[in-house]
Design an enzyme around this catalytic site. Structure first.
Site, PDB file in Angstrom:
ATOM      1  N   THR A   2       0.842  -1.189   0.000  1.00 58.60           N
ATOM      2  CA  THR A   2       0.000   0.000   0.000  1.00 58.60           C
ATOM      3  C   THR A   2       0.875   1.236   0.000  1.00 58.60           C
ATOM      4  OG1 THR A   2      -1.927   0.948   1.074  1.00 58.60           O
ATOM      5  CG2 THR A   2      -0.137   0.290   2.508  1.00 58.60           C
ATOM      6  N   SER A 163      -0.687   0.045  -5.189  1.00 54.44           N
ATOM      7  CA  SER A 163      -1.416   1.217  -4.689  1.00 54.44           C
ATOM      8  C   SER A 163      -2.407   1.658  -5.754  1.00 54.44           C
ATOM      9  CB  SER A 163      -0.446   2.365  -4.380  1.00 54.44           C
ATOM     10  OG  SER A 163       0.465   1.998  -3.374  1.00 54.44           O
TER      11      SER A 163
END
Length: 180
Positions: A2, A163
């Site tokens: 992330t 992401s």
């Protein structure tokens, strides 16, 4: 993984994160909220790593804040110590970026509690891209903290496979700080 980014500017502290959850090389969900408020909205936190592991760590950190009556750094250090020494906690795979009105920290499973040299924290697979963007924007523009976090996440989402562009944010305002 992330991207989580935290920026402090002019009394505003913002943590933002993307929303992508992956399992191996497959996207499982696009709108995970990876940032939270803790301890009566006086602490903000974001996570990179396993979702269930991160929620466990959020709960444990909030308990430490309650035990230590909101003493932020003490609570972070105690969480890191437990994380390192407890056999079950050691298996948790996540990083936390946490902030209160005065301090920002990264807490890792290796019992590291790191206070950054600058007003930027970035963790996760997209962290290096976001940190570079945030530092450049912080040093060369007058953008507010939230806009710096948003733009850094956009840049990271353009580069990092793990992401995306679904963002969530939490913000604290330091009331005693003069805003210029």
């Amino acid at each position: 993984m992330t991207t989580i980014v935290s920026v402090r500017r002019n009394g505003h502290i913002v943590i933002g994160g993307d929303g992508q959850a992956t399992l191996g090389n497959t996207i499982m969900k696009n709108n995970v909220k990876k940032v939270r408020t803790l301890y009566n909205d006086t602490v903000i936190a974001g996570f990179a790593g396993g979702t269930a592991d991160a929620f466990t760590l959020f709960e444990l950190f909030e308990k430490k804040l309650q035990i230590h009556q909101g003493r932020f750094v003490k609570s972070a250090v105690e969480l890191a110590k437990d994380w390192r020494t407890d056999r079950m906690l050691r298996r948790l795979e996540a990083l936390l970026a946490v902030a209160d009105k005065n301090t920002s920290l990264i807490i890792t499973g290796n019992a590291d509690v790191i206070q950054p040299e600058s007003d930027v924290i970035a963790i996760g697979s997209g962290g290096p891209y976001a940190q570079s963007a945030a530092r450049a924007l912080l040093e060369n523009t007058d953008l507010c903290a939230r806009d710096i976090v948003r733009k850094s996440l956009q840049i990271s989402g353009d580069i990092c496979l793990y992401s995306n562009h679904f963002f969530s944010f939490e913000e604290l305002i330091h009331e005693n700080k003069d805003i210029i």
